[in-house]
Design a protein around this motif. Structure first.
Motif, short mmCIF file in Angstrom:
data_model
loop_
_atom_site.label_atom_id
_atom_site.label_comp_id
_atom_site.label_asym_id
_atom_site.label_seq_id
_atom_site.Cartn_x
_atom_site.Cartn_y
_atom_site.Cartn_z
N LYS A 131 5.26 2.64 -5.96
CA LYS A 131 4.58 2.08 -4.91
C LYS A 131 5.52 1.47 -3.76
N TRP A 132 5.18 1.23 -2.41
CA TRP A 132 5.78 0.54 -1.50
C TRP A 132 5.22 -0.59 -1.25
N HIS A 133 6.05 -1.56 -1.14
CA HIS A 133 5.72 -3.20 -0.57
C HIS A 133 6.17 -3.33 0.69
N ILE A 134 5.26 -3.41 1.74
CA ILE A 134 6.03 -3.58 3.22
C ILE A 134 5.23 -4.92 3.62
N SER A 135 5.97 -5.88 3.99
CA SER A 135 5.74 -7.18 4.64
C SER A 135 6.63 -7.34 6.11
N PHE A 136 5.68 -8.12 6.80
CA PHE A 136 6.10 -8.54 8.10
C PHE A 136 5.35 -9.62 8.78
N ASP A 137 5.99 -10.19 9.71
CA ASP A 137 5.29 -11.54 10.53
C ASP A 137 4.63 -10.61 11.70
N GLU B 6 0.44 -2.72 0.67
CA GLU B 6 0.92 -2.00 -0.79
C GLU B 6 0.40 -0.38 -0.60
N LEU B 7 1.29 0.52 -0.82
CA LEU B 7 0.99 2.00 -0.69
C LEU B 7 1.59 2.87 -1.48
N ASP B 8 1.06 3.81 -1.94
CA ASP B 8 1.71 4.79 -3.02
C ASP B 8 2.84 5.36 -2.22
N ASP B 9 3.89 5.95 -2.89
CA ASP B 9 4.87 6.42 -2.30
C ASP B 9 4.34 7.84 -1.90
#
Length: 295
Positions: free
Chosen positions: A4-10, A48-51
Motif C-alpha cells: 500500500k502507499w501512504h501519501i501525506s501533505f499539508d 492510503e491506497l493500494d499499489d
C-alpha cells in the motif's frame, strides 16, 4: 500481505483546503484522513491506497498543480497469519480515533533526567489528564490511544489483561481537565508499561534525520526500521514493552503557552497474546505491525 502507499501533505495554502484535492481525486473518508491544526496553520492530510490504484496518479497530478510535494512511502499490509507468527508487534493507535492527553492537558512530569531539547526521558508523576472535550470519544471505545502514545482501557479490559496474566504492565488513574482548571475522574485506566527494550541496532539510521533530536538522538524518529532487534535483544521481553527510542514530531515549548508543547513518545511493542485479547474484546482502535528480528 499486500503493498500500500501512504501519501501525506499539508493543504493549508490550497484554496478550499483538502477537499480541493481529495474530491476530484476520488479520495473519500474511506482512504483519506484530514486533521486541521489551527495553532500550527496546518491542514494535515493522509491518504492510503493500494499499489496500482489509479487514484495515486490523479492525486499526484493535483498536488503538482498546486505546487505541493507530498511525503510518501510504500508499506506492507500484513495478513493475520503474519501477525500471529510475529514475536513482537508494534501497537499504534488508529490515527482517526484518539484522545488528547499528557503535557498539553496538565499531566505532571519529572524532567530531571529528560532531554532538555525534546523532553525524551520525562517521567510521569501524576495521573494522566485528558482533554475534557474528548470524554465522549473515550466512552465509545473499550480501549483507545492518546495523541502521545498512551493506551487507555476500561475496567473490563483491565480485568481481561490481568486475568490473562499479561506481563510488563500496571495501571494508573485517568482524569479529565475541565475548563475551570478543576478535574473529574474518568472511568478508564492508563496502561503503565515497565519494560524498555534495548536500543535498536546501531547500524540502522533514522529514515528522517531532519526530525531526529540533535541533543539526545532518541526523540523525533518517525518510523520503525526493518529488523530493528537481534535475537539477544529479546531477553527480558514482556507482553508489553516500550522502545528506548521515541517517535513522532516534538513541538518546542512556547514560553507564553506551555500547554501547547508536545513531546515525542516511545513505541509500544506487544506480543500477539496482547493483540488477540484486544481483538477478541472487539477493540478496533489500534493497528498492529510485525516487528521482524535479525536472526
Amino acid at each position: 500481505m499486500k503493498t500500500k502507499w501512504h501519501i501525506s501533505f499539508d493543504a493549508y495554502d490550497v484554496p478550499g483546503g483538502a477537499s480541493t484535492i481529495l474530491e476530484p481525486a476520488g479520495c473519500g473518508s474511506d482512504v483519506a484522513y484530514v486533521l486541521e491544526v489551527s495553532v500550527l496553520k496546518e491542514i494535515y492530510v493522509k491518504v492510503e491506497l493500494d499499489d496500482g490504484d489509479p487514484r495515486i496518479a490523479k492525486l499526484h497530478e493535483l498536488l503538482n498543480r498546486y505546487g505541493i510535494k507530498p511525503k510518501e512511502f510504500d508499506y506492507i499490509e500484513y495478513s493475520d497469519d503474519d501477525l500471529q507468527k510475529s514475536r513482537l508487534l508494534w501497537m499504534h493507535r488508529d490515527i482517526r480515533e484518539y484522545v488528547s492527553a499528557g503535557l498539553m492537558e496538565g499531566t505532571k512530569y519529572d524532567m530531571e533526567a529528560a532531554c532538555p531539547n525534546c523532553g525524551t526521558g520525562a517521567r510521569q508523576t501524576s495521573a494522566l489528564y485528558i482533554d475534557s472535550e474528548h470524554r465522549s470519544r473515550l466512552r465509545k471505545h473499550r480501549a483507545i490511544g492518546t495523541w502521545d502514545g498512551d493506551v487507555l482501557v476500561d475496567g473490563g479490559m483491565a480485568k481481561k489483561l490481568k486475568d490473562a496474566n499479561v506481563t510488563g504492565i500496571s495501571f494508573g488513574e485517568v482524569r479529565a481537565r475541565l475548563k475551570n482548571k478543576k478535574w473529574s475522574m474518568v472511568a478508564r485506566e492508563q496502561i503503565l508499561i515497565s519494560h524498555t527494550m534495548p536500543p535498536m541496532r546501531s547500524d540502522l539510521a533514522n529514515e528522517d534525520p531532519k526530525y531526529l533530536c540533535k541533543v539526545c538522538q532518541r526523540g523525533g524518529r518517525m518510523y520503525l526500521p526493518d529488523k530493528p532487534y537481534r535475537v539477544e535483544d529479546l531477553e527480558g521481553m514482556q507482553d508489553f514493552n516500550v522502545t528506548w527510542e521515541w517517535f513522532g514530531e516534538f513541538w518546542p515549548k512556547p514560553k507564553e503557552k506551555k500547554r501547547h508543547a508536545k513531546r515525542p513518545s516511545p513505541g509500544v511493542l506487544v506480543t500477539p497474546k496482547v493483540m488477540n485479547i484486544f481483538r477478541e474484546a472487539g477493540v478496533k482502535t489500534f493497528d498492529w505491525t510485525p516487528v521482524f528480528i535479525e536472526e
